[in-house]
Design a protein around this motif. Structure first.
Motif, mmCIF file in Angstrom:
data_model
loop_
_atom_site.group_PDB
_atom_site.id
_atom_site.type_symbol
_atom_site.label_atom_id
_atom_site.label_comp_id
_atom_site.label_asym_id
_atom_site.label_seq_id
_atom_site.Cartn_x
_atom_site.Cartn_y
_atom_site.Cartn_z
ATOM 1 N N PHE A 283 0.854 -1.199 0.000
ATOM 2 C CA PHE A 283 0.000 0.000 0.000
ATOM 3 C C PHE A 283 0.887 1.245 0.000
ATOM 4 O O PHE A 283 0.919 2.019 0.970
ATOM 5 N N THR A 284 1.587 1.445 -1.088
ATOM 6 C CA THR A 284 2.580 2.512 -1.149
ATOM 7 C C THR A 284 1.954 3.896 -1.008
ATOM 8 O O THR A 284 2.437 4.739 -0.247
ATOM 9 N N GLU A 285 0.882 4.144 -1.746
ATOM 10 C CA GLU A 285 0.264 5.472 -1.691
ATOM 11 C C GLU A 285 -0.327 5.757 -0.318
ATOM 12 O O GLU A 285 -0.284 6.897 0.159
ATOM 13 N N ARG A 286 -0.884 4.727 0.306
ATOM 14 C CA ARG A 286 -1.381 4.889 1.668
ATOM 15 C C ARG A 286 -0.233 5.288 2.591
ATOM 16 O O ARG A 286 -0.362 6.174 3.444
ATOM 17 N N ALA A 287 0.901 4.613 2.431
ATOM 18 C CA ALA A 287 2.058 4.903 3.273
ATOM 19 C C ALA A 287 2.556 6.323 3.030
ATOM 20 O O ALA A 287 2.931 7.035 3.978
ATOM 21 N N ILE A 288 2.549 6.762 1.777
ATOM 22 C CA ILE A 288 2.983 8.132 1.459
ATOM 23 C C ILE A 288 2.086 9.157 2.143
ATOM 24 O O ILE A 288 2.546 10.192 2.643
ATOM 25 N N ALA A 289 0.795 8.843 2.215
ATOM 26 C CA ALA A 289 -0.148 9.776 2.844
ATOM 27 C C ALA A 289 0.157 9.978 4.322
ATOM 28 O O ALA A 289 -0.176 11.026 4.899
ATOM 29 N N PHE A 290 0.807 8.998 4.947
ATOM 30 C CA PHE A 290 1.133 9.125 6.364
ATOM 31 C C PHE A 290 2.239 10.155 6.615
ATOM 32 O O PHE A 290 2.431 10.589 7.755
#
Length: 540
Positions: free
Chosen positions: A424-431
């Motif tokens: 979940f790369t984009e989810r992780a970036i959002a963090f």
């Protein structure tokens, strides 16, 4: 290979985690968080000097590289750079100068430096260099080290050729170590030849039984070899050491599932070996083979040893779970001092077996924070099995358990990291924008760049770094990309170098350029490497 001292430079930027990719060692003394920005800049300068020195040596300009290496004032970085140059000298056909260099290094001992050098050469299949190094070092112990390294790296024929050149008599321990290593490489005939060349001894019996275990685990009939080891042990004079050998052979028999012979041999031991850890291993191997009743009988022997007993019950619970006996597994962990830990392991095991709802139900009975951690682990297993929608919902459920006052802290970072490695790369970036401190954000950014580099999503990694305001973090990230892209001779390396130009500190720019130059030199692209190093030297 990303050099350890460059990793140390990355790690000196407060606070950076160990590289996720590419892997590298960390020099702990250098990796301490600096107390001031000047410390950080000094680390970048030393890293750039070290990379440049090593690249010059790789390009054949050894004296220039050595001169620069000797100017380093960080002893950890200097030691690693000189070690790298010694490897280069051997590869370039000058082992004598390499040995002279190793002998002049102030820290560590020559034996360990030679071992590390030989191991690196073997990993890179530099056989000519290994041969020249072996001839240059007039030390039988080092020759034995070379034999063992060659065997461990799979060059068994070369190992045996070098072994045959060694002076006799050979140390039993060394011969045994080599025999076992050859057996692990499926080279059973030479392994047995070596073992049989030894005089009768308890050591020989152990070596024979070790080879027999490896044969059995490879699906071969090892009964005769085990029996030979037992017979040899019985012929030798009784002693405490002989009893110990019987015990070790018994455990090896149990490990391969030959419980009848193992239990018979156990009868030869004082108190049947119950005064040792033997009951633990017998119970473990029996449970692993599905023989739970006997396993539990052995476990009773350990009730007066809480440490071993609790550990064993936890392991048996997992075997029961894998066999579908979940209630029995839960009953076992309920008797332990920390049942929640055992229940968490059972829940994760259920998830690994595809029993997702049962795993989640069990995880939800746990208190916080264990519940959060187990839900995240289950989510990872679900993602590994391809159900990303369910995995995402489980990650979000775990995230929702974080108290409002702790949102954006260590727990949030941990879930972000788990989501990253679950895909979940984009989810992780959002963090990145949710984390409370620059330190936590820096750690996540670093892992994001490394993971994107592993996935060869360089465009996304570059876009992240282009917007990064912290120059230290930007330098670290761009250096990871420079390493990966120069390995592949990827044209996006140009974009990384262009982005490096936006940094105002010349040492940070130099680290990125010299990282790429070093890897290009290793990849036999001297012209490209030379151009980058010239840029570094010209802009110093």
């Amino acid at each position: 290979m990303l050099t350890p001292w460059l990793t140390a430079a990355f790690l000196s930027v407060s606070p950076l985690p160990t590289l996720a990719s590419p892997p590298a060692g960390v020099v702990s003394q250098v990796a301490q968080n600096p107390s001031s920005p000047s410390d950080t800049m000094a680390i970048w300068e030393q890293a750039a000097l070290g990379l440049t020195a090593t690249t010059l040596a790789q390009l054949g300009e050894v004296e220039e590289g050595l001169e620069m290496a000797r100017s380093l004032n960080n002893p950890n970085i200097q030691t690693d750079v000189l070690s790298q140059i010694s490897r280069i000298l051997v590869e370039q056909g000058d082992p004598e100068q390499a040995l002279d260099l190793l002998n002049t290094m102030p820290d560590g001992d020559l034996g360990s430096r030679l071992w590390n050098l030989a191991l690196e050469l073997a990993d890179q299949e530099q056989w000519t260099a290994i041969s020249q190094l072996s001839e240059a070092v007039d030390d039988p112990q080092f020759r034995w080290d070379m034999v063992q390294i060659l065997a461990e790296t799979g060059a068994t024929e070369r190992a045996l050729d070098l072994y045959n050149e060694l002076p006799e008599p050979s140390p039993t321990v060394r011969v045994g170590q080599l025999a076992i290593t050859l057996a692990q490489q499926d080279q059973f005939e030479p392994a047995l030849d070596l073992a049989q060349s030894l005089d009768p001894s308890l050591e020989k019996a152990l070596i024979l039984s070790g080879i027999a275990q490896i044969q059995a685990e490879a699906g071969q009939d090892a009964d005769l070899l085990f029996q030979e080891a037992i017979d040899l042990t019985e012929r030798l004079d009784p002693s405490i050491q002989r009893t110990s050998v019987f015990g070790q052979i018994a455990l090896r028999l149990a490990k391969i599932g030959n419980f009848d012979q193992a239990l018979a041999l156990r009868e030869k031991l004082p108190n049947q070996g119950n005064n040792s850890e033997m009951p633990y291993y017998f119970a473990y191997y029996l449970a692993e083979a599905g023989q739970f009743d006997q396993a539990l009988e052995f476990a009773q022997v350990l009730e007066n040893n809480p440490t071993l007993y609790n550990s064993l019950m936890g392991e048996l619970a997992i075997f029961f779970t894998e066999a579908g006996e979940v209630e029995q597994a839960l009953a076992l962990v309920d008797t332990l001092a920390s049942p929640d830990y055992g229940k968490g392991r059972i829940a994760v095991t259920l998830a690994e077996q595809g029993e997702i709802e049962a795993a989640v139900d069990l995880a939800q009975t746990l208190p916080l924070p264990p519940q959060r951690e187990i839900l995240s682990q289950i989510a990872q297993r679900v993602a590994d099995n391809g159900d990303h929608e369910r995995a995402e919902s489980l990650f979000l459920e775990a995230l929702a358990t974080i108290p409002a006052e702790n949102t954006g802290g260590e727990a949030t970072l941990h879930i972000a990291q788990q989501m990253l490695y679950a895909g979940f790369t984009e989810r992780a970036i959002a963090f990145l924008d949710q984390l409370q401190t620059p330190e936590l954000r820096a750690e996540l950014l670093r892992e994001l760049v490394a993971q994107l580099s592993d996935n060869e999503d360089y465009t996304r990694a570059l876009s992240l770094l282009a917007n990064e305001e912290n120059s230290d973090q930007k330098t670290a990230g761009l250096s990871i990309l420079a390493f990966s892209l120069s390995q592949q001779d990827n044209p996006q390396l140009t974009q990384v170098l262009e982005e490096a130009q936006t940094l105002t500190n010349p040492h940070q720019q130099a680290v990125i350029y010299s990282t790429a130059a070093y890897q290009l030199a290793l990849n036999n692209k001297p012209q490209q490497a030379r151009e980058l190093i010239d840029w570094v030297i010209g802009n110093w």
